[in-house]
Design an enzyme around this catalytic site. Structure first.
Site, short mmCIF file in Angstrom:
data_model
loop_
_atom_site.label_atom_id
_atom_site.label_comp_id
_atom_site.label_asym_id
_atom_site.label_seq_id
_atom_site.Cartn_x
_atom_site.Cartn_y
_atom_site.Cartn_z
N LYS A 207 40.28 43.46 48.17
CA LYS A 207 41.19 43.89 48.94
C LYS A 207 42.31 43.09 49.30
O LYS A 207 42.02 41.78 49.09
CB LYS A 207 41.20 44.19 50.52
CG LYS A 207 41.23 44.82 51.15
CD LYS A 207 40.21 45.67 52.93
CE LYS A 207 41.83 45.34 54.05
NZ LYS A 207 40.66 46.22 55.03
N LYS B 83 42.57 47.92 47.38
CA LYS B 83 43.11 48.40 47.89
C LYS B 83 44.54 47.50 49.11
O LYS B 83 43.19 46.61 49.77
CB LYS B 83 41.70 48.49 49.22
CG LYS B 83 42.41 49.12 50.99
CD LYS B 83 40.97 48.71 51.86
CE LYS B 83 41.76 49.15 53.29
NZ LYS B 83 40.22 48.94 53.80
N ASP C 196 34.15 46.38 54.32
CA ASP C 196 35.41 44.80 54.02
C ASP C 196 35.03 43.40 54.38
O ASP C 196 35.36 43.06 55.47
CB ASP C 196 36.42 45.21 54.84
CG ASP C 196 36.91 46.71 54.27
OD1 ASP C 196 36.19 47.46 53.41
OD2 ASP C 196 37.85 47.25 54.73
#
Lengths: 303, 489
Positions: free
Chosen positions: A203, A239, A140
């Protein structure tokens, strides 16, 4: 396999009307999820959670306990799925990987000088490679919001592409930190850049900045994914992270995914929730559906 | 039990039925006429059935008023005007209107469920739009009742007397509110006739009005078909006709009242243009197209039924529109997840189907939502036509259903010309990121209401009405209040 193209060749992102987005999102929130669809939806939410601990005070003990919870959500009731992944700092990846050995729970690691991203590209690449070498299945990364806001889109694009290269086989989630981008136009543009630069997932947030994963932001990002899919046939994951702590909000997120992207995205390959307290609320709702009564929070472990 | 492993394929997740309960509502087997705060049997002794268009079940029997009944209602209104209402202080009038608004709010759930049963519109719309807006109209005009001298400074105003009001079936309760609230605030008495397919919420409103203690005769609600409406229009003791409905009937009314001194406001048909420029927020514009034409199954006089898309983005917009259409839920209007409910009546469904056939025979390309139609009831899939010309009948005539005709354009001047090239002029929508372009278009489009980057937004404070064959006079806002007043001489 998609080939990152240069930023100059990107199609332009459409403008976003905030009022219109708010209205559209309000429509998703009037969807009524009852009975069977609620039960099924709650299981789905659990299976999509990235259990997260990203604190300066994280210790091996804390991470191990969370990893146990990841595949023992609520042993009092059989038939609850595992969460999708745990999300930790690079220094905790090996510990998490060992703790989750033999399970289907993935290990995700933040990287690139998380959460601010204020460092050099060399350090960010090293950070990423370290996490991958330690065994991270997913990375991430954060984008350089400062560069983005300064209009240096090429820099942001190239940085994402170079991190993607450093990821090797690990899937790359690109955190836009939408709370710092401020406008939906920026969110849309950043989604666009991230997707074309090689993101497997986009995300919303680090969880350190408010507001985080509002439905308006998630909606805008889902539309970017939809447009990319229509143009190329390639699926990108989504996400939302931060601020989703109730089952109801999580189900409304699923409604959005379903109505925009379709059922193909309804699984943890393509959709995740970054959340730490959501799991217990979902478990509480599941137990309510199964037993007819709400149980106190003392009946759900807090790892 | 083994742990469930999520597969790599998506989960087939759909919404379980989520029906709004009907246990809290009462619909009587038979409704009489509401005259003088009493339920009066029709002298015609005739009744007609009202049905649920979603399953064709009979809901109730409704009295059919004839000339004699209409006369009775008008007399009741006239007496109430002379003896009571014209002598009631503005402040007292205001209190009654507030009371009606609050009682409507208290009965909001009942009103929305009955509206959905009788009209076929989705519960989401009757619950979130029709009923709250209807309440807001009463609240808004209640506020004006004792402030007329501020609403029209230096122009001493007085009421007209008795207003005859005839309303359509597309927004039954909301249209009743649009008509009754400003009339009462201005000090008039009312004889109102709801449409024959959708009388029930107006009759519920009658119950509420009675409960509010409004003096007898101030509001009379009589039911029936076209002949009942004609009797109201032709009654000599009526001072004003307020009509919402088709352009054809509007013309008949105007002929009938010519030379009688009756005032009139007519809110008639439309074929409104919704215009999308290439710099528009595309996804929100697509949403606006959907709200513009599929809201209330397209039974909206200001529906954005003519879509103009700039040619360089037409393919993209149409692709996105089709995708959005496929995510609409059509079905039982009582289900909270239903987006598209039932067509109001069999006759209307036949009209819509006739136009769909015309569109196909004109060579336009048809696309319909993929949703399945229920076995019973009157339903129509959301439908769009591409490759439509300005001279096609489906882009000229009002269809009053979920049918959109799509044309492309190249320049601003061209689209203004095409949008104005219609006998109607009720509403228009403009979608662009450019503020200057919005002002340019809003000053050149000949339509009563123009929305910028949105569509089908209604508010009691905002006047609504048309140009050309879409009618004259305004409802809502101060304009709507002025339509029930005259200068004191």
């Amino acid at each position: 396999m998609k080939v990152p193209i240069s930023f100059n060749k990107l199609p332009t992102s459409p403008s976003i009307d905030k009022v219109g987005v708010e209205e559209r999102v309000a429509r998703f929130q009037t969807r009524s999820i009852k009975n069977e669809s609620k039960r099924q939806g709650l299981d789905l939410v659990l299976s999509m959670i990235d259990l997260t601990t990203l604190e300066g005070k994280d210790t091996p003990g804390k991470v191990k306990q969370m990893c146990y919870k990841a595949h023992h959500l609520h042993d009092a009731y059989a038939g609850v799925p595992n969460v999708a992944a745990v999300c930790v700092y690079p220094s905790m990846v090996r510990i998490a990987k060992t703790a989750l050995n033999g399970t289907d729970v993935k290990v995700a690691s933040v990287s690139t000088a998380f959460p601010s991203g204020q460092s050099t590209r060399e350090i960010k690449i090293t950070d990423t490679k370290f996490a991958v070498d330690e065994g991270a299945d997913e990375i991430d990364m954060v984008i350089s919001r400062g560069k983005f806001l300064a209009g240096e889109y090429n820099f942001v694009f190239d940085e994402i592409a170079s991190i993607k290269e450093a990821c090797g086989k690990a899937r790359l989630k690109v955190i836009l930190e939408t709370g710092e981008l401020c406008t939906l136009d920026n969110v849309r543009k950043a989604s666009h850049i991230a997707i074309y630069a090689g993101a497997d997932f986009i995300k919303t947030s680090t969880g350190k900045i408010q507001p985080a994963a509002t439905m308006q932001v998630t909606y805008t990002m889902l539309m970017a994914i939809k447009d990319y899919y229509d143009a190329t046939g390639i699926m990108i994951g989504m996400k939302p992270a931060g601020g989703i702590s109730t089952s109801k909000l999580a189900l409304h997120n699923l409604v959005m995914v379903k109505e925009i992207l379709g059922n193909n995205w309804l699984n943890n390959e393509w959709f995740r929730f970054g959340a730490s307290s959501l799991a217990n609320d979902v478990l509480m709702q599941i137990m309510k559906l199964e037993t007819g009564v709400y149980q106190s929070s003392d009946y759900f472990s807090i790892d | 039990m083994a742990k469930k492993k999520p597969g790599k394929e998506g989960v087939n997740w759909d919404y379980s039925p989520s029906l709004e309960s009907t246990s809290h509502i009462t619909i009587l087997p038979k409704y009489e006429l509401f005259i003088n705060n009493e339920w009066v049997k029709p002298s015609s002794k005739k009744y007609f059935k009202t049905t649920n268009p979603a399953n064709e079940d009979v809901l109730s029997e409704i009295a059919w008023a004839n000339d004699y009944d209409v006369d009775l209602a008008v007399k009741a209104a006239r007496n109430a005007y002379n003896d009571v209402w014209s002598k009631t202080t503005p402040k007292e009038r205001s209190k009654y209107i507030y009371r009606i608004a609050r009682l409507m709010q208290e009965h909001a759930r009942e009103l929305s469920v009955i509206e959905t049963l009788d009209a076929g519109k989705p519960i989401r719309e009757s619950r979130d739009i029709d009923v709250p807006l209807a309440c807001n109209h009463f609240f808004y005009y209640a506020g004006w009742a004792d402030k007329l001298e501020y609403a029209f400074p230096n122009q001493p105003m007085e009421a007209l007397g008795v207003a005859g009001q005839i309303i359509p079936w597309n927004f039954p309760l909301l249209m009743a509110a649009w008509k009754i609230a400003p009339a009462l605030a201005a000090g008039n008495c009312v004889v109102l006739k709801p449409a024959e397919t959708t009388s029930l919420t107006a009759l519920k409103l009658a119950e509420i009005i009675k409960a509010s203690g409004l003096p007898p005769g101030v509001v009379n609600i009589i039911t029936g078909h076209g002949d009942t409406g004609a009797a109201i229009v032709n009654h000599p003791d009526i001072n004003k006709i307020a009509f919402t409905g088709s352009t054809n009937v509007g013309k008949i009314i105007q002929r009938a009242i010519a030379g009688t001194g009756k005032k009139a406001t007519l809110e008639l048909g439309g074929k409104s243009a919704n215009i999308i420029f290439d710099d528009a927020p595309i996804d929100q514009a697509v949403e606006g197209i959907v709200n513009g034409i599929f809201f209330n199954q397209g039974h909206v006089c200001c529906a954005g039924s003519r879509l103009f898309v700039q040619e360089n983005i037409a393919e993209l917009v149409i692709r996105k529109l089709k995708h959005r259409m496929d995510s609409l839920y059509l079905g039982n209007p009582l289900d909270k997840n239903t987006d598209i409910g039932a067509i109001n009546s069999k006759e209307q469904l036949e009209t819509i189907e006739k136009y769909i056939k015309i569109g196909i025979s004109e060579g336009a390309e048809i696309y319909q939502s993929t949703c399945e139609l229920p076995g019973k009831g009157y339903f129509c899939r959301p439908t769009i036509f591409t490759n439509v010309a300005q001279s096609s009948r489906i882009s000229q005539e009002e269809i009053f259903g979920p049918v959109l005709s799509i044309q492309t354009f190249r320049t601003v001047d061209e689209v203004i010309q095409k949008a104005n090239n219609s006998p109607y002029g009720l509403a228009a929508g403009v979608w662009t990121d450019k503020g200057s372009r919005i002002f340019n278009l809003t000053s050149k489009l000949r339509a009563g209401v123009i929305w910028a980057n949105t569509y089908n937004k209604f508010d009691p404070t905002s006047p609504f009405g048309g140009y050309k064959e879409s009618g004259f006079g305004r409802e809502g806002g101060l304009h709507g209040l002025g339509a029930y007043l005259k200068m004191k001489l």
